[in-house]
Design a protein around this motif. Sequence first.
Motif, mmCIF file in Angstrom:
data_model
loop_
_atom_site.group_PDB
_atom_site.id
_atom_site.type_symbol
_atom_site.label_atom_id
_atom_site.label_comp_id
_atom_site.label_asym_id
_atom_site.label_seq_id
_atom_site.Cartn_x
_atom_site.Cartn_y
_atom_site.Cartn_z
ATOM 1 N N ALA A 106 13.173 22.436 -62.947
ATOM 2 C CA ALA A 106 14.408 23.208 -62.988
ATOM 3 C C ALA A 106 15.599 22.291 -63.256
ATOM 4 C CB ALA A 106 14.611 23.954 -61.670
ATOM 5 N N GLU A 107 16.698 22.896 -63.718
ATOM 6 C CA GLU A 107 17.884 22.098 -64.053
ATOM 7 C C GLU A 107 18.370 21.281 -62.865
ATOM 8 O OE1 GLU A 107 22.489 23.000 -65.222
ATOM 9 O OE2 GLU A 107 20.943 24.051 -66.402
ATOM 10 N N ALA A 108 18.389 21.885 -61.671
ATOM 11 C CA ALA A 108 18.849 21.157 -60.481
ATOM 12 C C ALA A 108 17.936 19.983 -60.172
ATOM 13 C CB ALA A 108 18.927 22.109 -59.289
ATOM 14 N N GLU A 109 16.636 20.149 -60.406
ATOM 15 C CA GLU A 109 15.686 19.064 -60.158
ATOM 16 C C GLU A 109 15.888 17.928 -61.154
ATOM 17 O OE1 GLU A 109 11.840 21.412 -58.351
ATOM 18 O OE2 GLU A 109 12.267 21.679 -60.474
ATOM 19 N N LEU A 110 16.087 18.270 -62.419
ATOM 20 C CA LEU A 110 16.333 17.242 -63.431
ATOM 21 C C LEU A 110 17.645 16.520 -63.171
ATOM 22 C CD1 LEU A 110 15.130 19.145 -66.604
ATOM 23 C CD2 LEU A 110 14.047 17.138 -65.579
ATOM 24 N N ARG A 111 18.654 17.263 -62.734
ATOM 25 C CA ARG A 111 19.933 16.644 -62.404
ATOM 26 C C ARG A 111 19.742 15.602 -61.295
ATOM 27 N NH1 ARG A 111 25.216 18.237 -63.286
ATOM 28 N NH2 ARG A 111 24.447 20.164 -64.254
ATOM 29 N N LEU A 112 18.950 15.955 -60.282
ATOM 30 C CA LEU A 112 18.661 15.022 -59.192
ATOM 31 C C LEU A 112 17.977 13.765 -59.716
ATOM 32 C CD1 LEU A 112 18.565 14.590 -56.047
ATOM 33 C CD2 LEU A 112 16.278 15.622 -56.137
ATOM 34 N N ALA A 113 16.990 13.947 -60.598
ATOM 35 C CA ALA A 113 16.273 12.802 -61.158
ATOM 36 C C ALA A 113 17.206 11.897 -61.956
ATOM 37 C CB ALA A 113 15.132 13.293 -62.040
ATOM 38 N N LEU A 114 18.092 12.500 -62.731
ATOM 39 C CA LEU A 114 19.026 11.713 -63.543
ATOM 40 C C LEU A 114 20.065 11.019 -62.680
ATOM 41 C CD1 LEU A 114 19.490 14.287 -66.449
ATOM 42 C CD2 LEU A 114 18.389 12.041 -66.634
ATOM 43 N N GLU A 115 20.550 11.692 -61.667
ATOM 44 C CA GLU A 115 21.544 11.073 -60.789
ATOM 45 C C GLU A 115 20.984 9.862 -60.059
ATOM 46 O OE1 GLU A 115 22.676 14.404 -58.418
ATOM 47 O OE2 GLU A 115 24.274 15.055 -59.798
ATOM 48 N N HIS A 116 19.684 9.898 -59.759
ATOM 49 C CA HIS A 116 19.058 8.758 -59.088
ATOM 50 C C HIS A 116 18.491 7.738 -60.080
ATOM 51 C CE1 HIS A 116 19.283 9.805 -54.795
ATOM 52 N NE2 HIS A 116 19.236 11.062 -55.206
ATOM 53 N N ASP A 117 18.571 8.039 -61.375
ATOM 54 C CA ASP A 117 18.127 7.110 -62.418
ATOM 55 C C ASP A 117 16.673 6.682 -62.195
ATOM 56 O OD1 ASP A 117 18.415 5.600 -64.737
ATOM 57 O OD2 ASP A 117 19.112 3.814 -63.658
ATOM 58 N N ILE A 118 15.784 7.689 -62.047
ATOM 59 C CA ILE A 118 14.376 7.366 -61.786
ATOM 60 C C ILE A 118 13.737 6.699 -62.998
ATOM 61 C CG2 ILE A 118 14.200 9.277 -60.149
ATOM 62 C CD1 ILE A 118 12.401 10.693 -62.242
ATOM 63 N N GLY A 119 12.585 6.093 -62.773
ATOM 64 C CA GLY A 119 11.963 5.260 -63.798
ATOM 65 C C GLY A 119 11.547 5.977 -65.060
ATOM 66 N N GLN A 120 11.009 7.191 -64.909
ATOM 67 C CA GLN A 120 10.486 7.883 -66.095
ATOM 68 C C GLN A 120 10.371 9.373 -65.833
ATOM 69 O OE1 GLN A 120 7.059 6.002 -68.142
ATOM 70 N NE2 GLN A 120 6.004 7.958 -67.946
ATOM 71 N N ILE A 121 10.712 10.163 -66.832
ATOM 72 C CA ILE A 121 10.492 11.611 -66.792
ATOM 73 C C ILE A 121 9.495 11.946 -67.892
ATOM 74 C CG2 ILE A 121 11.531 13.896 -66.998
ATOM 75 C CD1 ILE A 121 14.200 12.660 -66.157
ATOM 76 N N ASN A 122 8.390 12.570 -67.515
ATOM 77 C CA ASN A 122 7.379 12.964 -68.489
ATOM 78 C C ASN A 122 7.733 14.341 -69.057
ATOM 79 O OD1 ASN A 122 6.007 10.602 -68.091
ATOM 80 N ND2 ASN A 122 4.424 11.492 -66.776
ATOM 81 N N ILE A 123 8.026 14.382 -70.352
ATOM 82 C CA ILE A 123 8.475 15.600 -71.019
ATOM 83 C C ILE A 123 7.267 16.458 -71.395
ATOM 84 C CG2 ILE A 123 9.698 16.510 -73.029
ATOM 85 C CD1 ILE A 123 11.479 15.067 -71.058
ATOM 86 N N GLU A 124 7.357 17.755 -71.093
ATOM 87 C CA GLU A 124 6.232 18.657 -71.325
ATOM 88 C C GLU A 124 6.444 19.597 -72.515
ATOM 89 O OE1 GLU A 124 3.414 19.283 -69.260
ATOM 90 O OE2 GLU A 124 3.816 18.020 -67.524
ATOM 91 N N SER A 125 7.656 19.631 -73.081
ATOM 92 C CA SER A 125 7.905 20.559 -74.183
ATOM 93 C C SER A 125 9.174 20.162 -74.916
ATOM 94 C CB SER A 125 8.067 21.992 -73.651
ATOM 95 O OG SER A 125 9.224 22.095 -72.840
ATOM 96 N N ALA A 126 9.332 20.693 -76.137
ATOM 97 C CA ALA A 126 10.557 20.472 -76.904
ATOM 98 C C ALA A 126 11.746 21.097 -76.189
ATOM 99 C CB ALA A 126 10.401 21.066 -78.302
ATOM 100 N N GLU A 127 11.517 22.226 -75.542
ATOM 101 C CA GLU A 127 12.589 22.898 -74.827
ATOM 102 C C GLU A 127 13.082 22.054 -73.656
ATOM 103 O OE1 GLU A 127 10.143 25.818 -77.052
ATOM 104 O OE2 GLU A 127 9.675 24.162 -75.692
ATOM 105 N N GLU A 128 12.151 21.424 -72.953
ATOM 106 C CA GLU A 128 12.542 20.572 -71.834
ATOM 107 C C GLU A 128 13.298 19.338 -72.333
ATOM 108 O OE1 GLU A 128 10.309 19.389 -67.839
ATOM 109 O OE2 GLU A 128 9.516 18.267 -69.545
#
Length: 440
Positions: free
Chosen positions: A130-152
């Motif tokens: 979800a957008e709020a979850e991704l925002r949290l990940a970006l704010e904490h500058d986590i190591g890697q986000i695994n993308i599952e789709s073009a939309e994501e």
Amino acid sequence: MLAAIPDPAADPSLRDLIAARPNLKYDAMAGLLLDGVPLAGIADAVGTPTWVYSAAAMRGRYRHLTGAMTDAGIDLHVHYAVKANDGRAVLDLFNRQGAGADVVSGGELRKVLNAGFPASRIVYSGVGKAEAELRLALEHDIGQINIESAEELAMIAGLATTLGRQARIALRVNPDIDAGGNDKITTGRATDKFGIAYSDAAMLYAHAATLPGITPVGLATHIGSQVLTLAPYRAAFRRLADLVVTLRGRGLPVETVDCGGGLGIPYRNEPAPSPTGLAGTIKAAFHNLDVRVVIEPGRWLVGPAGVLLASVVLVKQAPGMRFIVLDAAMNDLVRPAMYDAWHGIVPISAIDAAQPTQPATVVGPVCESGDTFARSRQLPPLARNARVAILDAGAYGVVMSSTYNARPLAAEVWVEGDRWSVIRDRQPVEALWAREHLPA
């Protein structure tokens, strides 16, 4: 005369189940021991049902896995799959071992940050962030986000730009490989909801490299859980390696390959791949590509480290049937009901374990016919209040528990050496309605 060949379809005996699990053994007086700690003593003090975990087993399996990869010369980074068991004590153990974390929700992300995992050692997977979850990940500058789709990808690029962040992403590629096993835990086929179609991956990776706020660092794949042969891994990793070569041929950087998790364990003493075999498979696919290798084990690390203690409520005799009714149920361990999963069940008493066995159906008290742990299982006579241990329950056990039939969540116990401690209290029954309110 040649010795008889064991029937691979036959259930292992109680003796064979214990012999294959080095952290368990029987003592003639104390009964079944986990790392030298009598499980009967834990049941006496804490009651049943209760989860019990061996810290030594988890630590030993982590070191076995990383040692096999080191021996193969692989630049390996282990990210523990938090969904297997997200207890604070479990997370603390793997963090202290230097592992990273693989999370699949905002809740898991918050748990591992709270447990002290450095953000740089966190990978975020999952098809519906979800957008709020991704925002949290970006704010904490986590190591890697695994993308599952073009939309994501588009959503993350927009968020990262708004936040002034740079998202390090890997494309999760769906290699269209059937890992075998239960249909509900196979994730790498074209018809599964996970990942980006292999035929689309190169174009999307190139597109990602043009987006503001996005830094493509590599590729990921995950073909399923409880994989019991290396052949699907070989096929998936070969496709991933070919894609690395293709992308680099187009001038695109690929630093990391995330090989996922899913390494199976022998619940039924069946043949299962070893860390050495997995290391050889990874090395064969990527040895000449100079990539950083990530793996996301969960079940393999914690499954064999846990047991679920239960007591016999009664033994019900029916025509041609013996039902052993336990105080543990499908709300505690749902895997048999959900996946037809097989778990070893052994008596805690050494006296019980030495008795002749007869077929029995082992069930829980929940008002569902699916609340069945085993059918036609060879077990000794078990009287009311006898105790059993359900084996290999450290993964996908407590994390999938519920309070169905208004049954409070079970306690959890941690065994470290010759000592044990409660790491989660049994849920009080009053907690079942504590958050409820009558309408105005």
